[in-house]
Design an enzyme around this catalytic site. Structure first.
Site, mmCIF file in Angstrom:
data_model
loop_
_atom_site.group_PDB
_atom_site.id
_atom_site.type_symbol
_atom_site.label_atom_id
_atom_site.label_comp_id
_atom_site.label_asym_id
_atom_site.label_seq_id
_atom_site.Cartn_x
_atom_site.Cartn_y
_atom_site.Cartn_z
ATOM 1 C CB CYS A 37 -8.030 -66.654 -25.124
ATOM 2 S SG CYS A 37 -8.758 -65.610 -23.581
ATOM 3 C CB VAL A 77 -13.323 -65.383 -27.044
ATOM 4 C CG1 VAL A 77 -14.549 -65.251 -28.117
ATOM 5 C CG2 VAL A 77 -12.152 -64.730 -27.150
ATOM 6 C CB SER A 90 -13.247 -67.453 -18.135
ATOM 7 O OG SER A 90 -12.479 -66.627 -17.177
#
Length: 255
Positions: A37, A77, A90
């Protein structure tokens, strides 16, 4: 019918696998990641760049453990667990690392208040202009639409490049702008191989800046072998990916 993205390489490979091996001991900070990712790579670069102690845990996006979903109901995530509390997204995580670990250097946000705000301004440009244009270019199926999206990407890249002081965005200091952008730089070969993109077409200044970003140690240390990325992005190239980012692009909404 199985989910199109379900059968993926289960763990990091190459240099990234060696980085994972170094971060298996328990720590106050647990980093929940998916090696493939680009959003994960943002936060991972920040951790590596700062030298912050963390425990790496790979999350299978289609077989998420109950504990992970308990602390992070969205199931996305990157995410962290820090002293029993959870956070995700993030760029928010990158800023949290700045605030929670001030003793670890170098910092990714400048000390000067104006420069900090200026960095955040251009991080916003990366998030709202460059990344969406990148994703639209990959997912577009009609040649005319691919060309239109590619031109939008070039425009967004040139707008940023005009502000790059060199060698990094703000000069010698590697900042959050560089971190926010680097994962897409190391994936731009997907565009080059399939959508007619070239760094040269975005300008010589962009090419030089992109080469500097991809050669940064923290960026290289969080990269897996290219062949495994190709397997994942083939689904985006066919517009079959079922990630949250892919769904947002199809719906024309922010992600």
């Amino acid at each position: 019918m199985s989910t199109p993205d379900q059968h993926i390489q289960p763990h990091a490979t190459g240099i990234a696998a060696k980085t994972v091996e170094k971060h298996q001991e328990p720590q106050d900070l647990i980093f929940y990641a998916g090696w493939f990712c680009p959003y994960v790579q943002r936060s991972w670069i920040a951790l590596e760049e700062r030298g912050i102690p963390y425990q790496y845990k790979e999350v299978n996006p289609y077989k998420k453990e109950k504990h992970f979903l308990d602390i992070n109901p969205k199931g996305l995530v990157p995410a962290i667990e820090y002293k029993g509390k959870a956070l995700y997204e993030s760029l928010i995580l990158c800023e949290f690392f700045e605030d929670a670990f001030p003793e670890y250097k170098p910092h990714l946000l400048p000390d000067d208040p104006f420069d900090r705000a200026y960095v955040r301004l251009w991080v916003d440009h990366v998030a709202k202009q460059i990344v969406p244009a990148f994703m639209r270019t990959i997912m577009a199926q009609e040649p005319d639409k691919q060309k239109e999206n590619l031109e939008e990407l070039y425009k967004a890249l040139r707008t940023l490049t005009d502000k790059v002081k060199g060698p990094y965005f703000l000069g010698d200091q590697f900042t959050l702008v560089d971190v926010a952008l680097a994962p897409w730089v190391v994936r731009d070969y997907i565009l080059a191989e399939n959508r007619g993109y070239s760094r040269e077409a975005a300008g010589s200044a962009w090419k030089a800046y992109a080469e500097k970003l991809e050669s940064r140690e923290s960026v290289r240390n969080t990269q897996s072998d290219k062949e495994h990325y190709a397997e994942i992005y083939a689904r985006y190239l066919r517009n079959e990916a079922q990630s949250e980012a892919a769904k947002a692009i199809r719906a024309g909404r922010p992600f």
